[in-house]
Motif scaffolding. Structure first.
Motif, PDB file in Angstrom:
ATOM      1  N   UNK A 146      23.965  27.966  19.412  1.00 16.52           N
ATOM      2  CA  UNK A 146      23.986  27.266  20.691  1.00 16.52           C
ATOM      3  C   UNK A 146      23.410  25.874  20.523  1.00 16.52           C
ATOM      4  N   UNK A 147      23.906  24.947  21.365  1.00 15.82           N
ATOM      5  CA  UNK A 147      23.319  23.609  21.385  1.00 15.82           C
ATOM      6  C   UNK A 147      22.110  23.554  22.322  1.00 15.82           C
ATOM      7  N   UNK A 148      21.789  24.680  22.920  1.00 17.15           N
ATOM      8  CA  UNK A 148      20.607  24.775  23.762  1.00 17.15           C
ATOM      9  C   UNK A 148      20.827  24.473  25.226  1.00 17.15           C
ATOM     10  N   UNK A 149      21.962  23.901  25.592  1.00 18.19           N
ATOM     11  CA  UNK A 149      22.165  23.464  26.970  1.00 18.19           C
ATOM     12  C   UNK A 149      22.285  24.624  27.945  1.00 18.19           C
ATOM     13  N   UNK A 150      22.848  25.732  27.517  1.00 13.64           N
ATOM     14  CA  UNK A 150      23.039  26.866  28.409  1.00 13.64           C
ATOM     15  C   UNK A 150      22.092  28.019  28.097  1.00 13.64           C
ATOM     16  N   UNK A 151      21.029  27.724  27.363  1.00 12.86           N
ATOM     17  CA  UNK A 151      20.028  28.739  27.065  1.00 12.86           C
ATOM     18  C   UNK A 151      18.900  28.693  28.088  1.00 12.86           C
ATOM     19  N   UNK A 152      18.235  29.840  28.267  1.00 12.49           N
ATOM     20  CA  UNK A 152      17.061  29.906  29.128  1.00 12.49           C
ATOM     21  C   UNK A 152      15.964  30.631  28.369  1.00 12.49           C
ATOM     22  N   UNK A 153      14.790  29.974  28.222  1.00 11.07           N
ATOM     23  CA  UNK A 153      13.655  30.624  27.588  1.00 11.07           C
ATOM     24  C   UNK A 153      13.162  31.763  28.463  1.00 11.07           C
ATOM     25  N   UNK A 154      12.713  32.839  27.820  1.00 10.53           N
ATOM     26  CA  UNK A 154      12.306  34.028  28.549  1.00 10.53           C
ATOM     27  C   UNK A 154      10.845  34.362  28.268  1.00 10.53           C
ATOM     28  N   UNK A 155      10.156  34.767  29.300  1.00 12.70           N
ATOM     29  CA  UNK A 155       8.779  35.239  29.190  1.00 12.70           C
ATOM     30  C   UNK A 155       8.808  36.758  29.309  1.00 12.70           C
ATOM     31  N   UNK A 156       8.558  37.450  28.206  1.00 18.29           N
ATOM     32  CA  UNK A 156       8.671  38.908  28.181  1.00 18.29           C
ATOM     33  C   UNK A 156       7.309  39.603  28.303  1.00 18.29           C
ATOM     34  N   UNK A 157       6.300  38.878  28.749  1.00 21.00           N
ATOM     35  CA  UNK A 157       4.966  39.480  28.833  1.00 21.00           C
ATOM     36  C   UNK A 157       4.887  40.563  29.912  1.00 21.00           C
ATOM     37  N   UNK A 158       5.656  40.410  31.009  1.00 20.09           N
ATOM     38  CA  UNK A 158       5.602  41.396  32.091  1.00 20.09           C
ATOM     39  C   UNK A 158       6.958  42.011  32.401  1.00 20.09           C
ATOM     40  N   UNK A 180      12.785  42.569  27.819  1.00 17.21           N
ATOM     41  CA  UNK A 180      13.851  41.640  27.440  1.00 17.21           C
ATOM     42  C   UNK A 180      15.184  42.026  28.062  1.00 17.21           C
ATOM     43  N   UNK A 181      15.513  43.297  28.070  1.00 19.06           N
ATOM     44  CA  UNK A 181      16.818  43.734  28.571  1.00 19.06           C
ATOM     45  C   UNK A 181      17.012  43.419  30.051  1.00 19.06           C
ATOM     46  N   UNK A 182      15.931  43.365  30.818  1.00 16.66           N
ATOM     47  CA  UNK A 182      16.044  43.136  32.272  1.00 16.66           C
ATOM     48  C   UNK A 182      16.598  41.762  32.601  1.00 16.66           C
ATOM     49  N   UNK A 183      16.514  40.821  31.647  1.00 12.74           N
ATOM     50  CA  UNK A 183      17.038  39.479  31.902  1.00 12.74           C
ATOM     51  C   UNK A 183      18.561  39.430  31.857  1.00 12.74           C
ATOM     52  N   UNK A 184      19.195  40.553  31.508  1.00 14.48           N
ATOM     53  CA  UNK A 184      20.656  40.658  31.618  1.00 14.48           C
ATOM     54  C   UNK A 184      21.073  41.429  32.863  1.00 14.48           C
TER      55      UNK A 184
END
Length: 334
Positions: free
Chosen positions: A107-119, A122-126
């Protein structure tokens, strides 16, 4: 992190005629590409399977371009950056993107979103904190605009979108009535998610059972299925009811979806609005933040069906279109 020389992907081999079949897909092994300036290499951990993909497999004109033959099947992913030539993304960052049915992607990063998995896992972000959750949030807040005490009806009630709509409505004080396929799914949305009632359309008494569950009529509808489910809900509408039209899964294989109760669109002065949630990105930051808080505080629950390994994606996708999944359908890649 160790980076392999090759990875696997699934491409669209041929367009389906009628129901999706295994031969519509092809599993390939490809080389891991070198990165250009600004690019990142991501190892996908989960792949999202969603009903909209069926429409993209067709060559018919729609709201988005068709999936190209011999290209990686479209799809949302979450994974971890394993190599980076982009100053904003570091190796080890978890990200959400649209890298498709593949073990890895660039990816060129433009359509990426950083995720905070502390609470939040990871799967819930889909699912609940991703595109399905946003579809629920947008349809409920911007179209249905249901108030406390009103009756809300939603189809595919145990699915990734419908389950969130119902819980948002419950939190607002609405009477929530779901439509789902099978006693197990109906029991889940009532006993676990807190819906007031759920109608099993497979029981064969959809119109009668929905009428019994909505004694005061229906003020707002969130539609994922179309066909008989929508028709039955239309018959129960009160004046000035609002309908958020999110999906028409009943017709994804080309079946007709006649509406017998079309006259109530006029008689009850209904508002019907179809929407594509990716066309409303200005709401995503607010919606995702609100959903993340609700999930982290366990005010919204969710369920996942997880297939193991990329090769399992076609069968899992066909099952999704037939209603065999329970909750959000994912493919676990690592």
């Amino acid at each position: 992190m160790s980076i392999p020389e090759t990875y696997q992907r699934i491409v669209l081999a041929e367009r389906p005629r009628g129901p999706v079949k295994p031969e519509n897909f092809r599993l390939e092994t490809v080389q891991v590409p070198s990165l250009a300036d600004g690019e990142v290499l991501i190892r996908n951990h989960y792949l999202s399977l969603d009903p909209y993909m069926r429409g993209r497999m067709s060559a018919a004109r729609s709201y988005a371009n068709s999936q190209q033959l011999d290209d990686t099947m479209i799809g949302g992913t979450v994974g971890q950056v394993v190599a980076s030539r982009n100053d904003f993304y570091q190796v080890g960052d978890y990200v959400n993107g649209m890298l498709g049915w593949a073990e890895m992607g660039v990816s060129d990063g433009l359509l990426l979103r950083k995720l905070d998995t502390t609470r939040i896992p990871l799967s819930a972000f889909l699912g609940v904190v991703g595109m399905p959750g946003m579809a629920a949030w947008y349809g409920f807040n911007q179209i249905m605009e249901a108030a406390a005490g009103e009756t809300v009806v939603l189809s595919a009630a145990s699915g990734a979108v419908g389950s969130v709509v119902g819980q948002l409505a419950r939190l607002r004080g609405c009477r929530v009535v779901g439509i789902a396929g099978g006693a197990e799914k109906c029991a889940y949305v009532v006993n676990e998610l807190g819906f007031d009632a759920c109608v099993d359309y497979k029981a064969g008494n959809l119109e009668t059972d929905l009428a019994a569950a909505t004694p005061d009529g229906v003020d707002a509808i969130f539609e994922n299925v179309g066909g008989a489910c929508l028709d039955a809900a239309l018959a129960r509408t009160n004046a000035f009811a609002r309908i958020a039209l999110c999906g028409l899964i009943a017709g994804y294989n080309g079946a007709d979806m006649p509406i017998k109760n079309a006259r109530v669109l006029l008689i009850n002065r209904l508002t019907v609005r179809g929407f594509i949630v990716t066309e409303h990105m200005e709401f995503w930051q607010q919606g995702l933040q609100e959903l993340a808080v609700l999930v982290a505080n366990r005010q919204i629950k969710y369920r996942e069906s997880v297939a193991d390994g990329l090769a399992a994606a076609p069968e899992a996708f066909m099952g999704l279109l037939q209603g065999r999944n329970f909750g959000k359908q994912l493919v676990k890649l690592i």
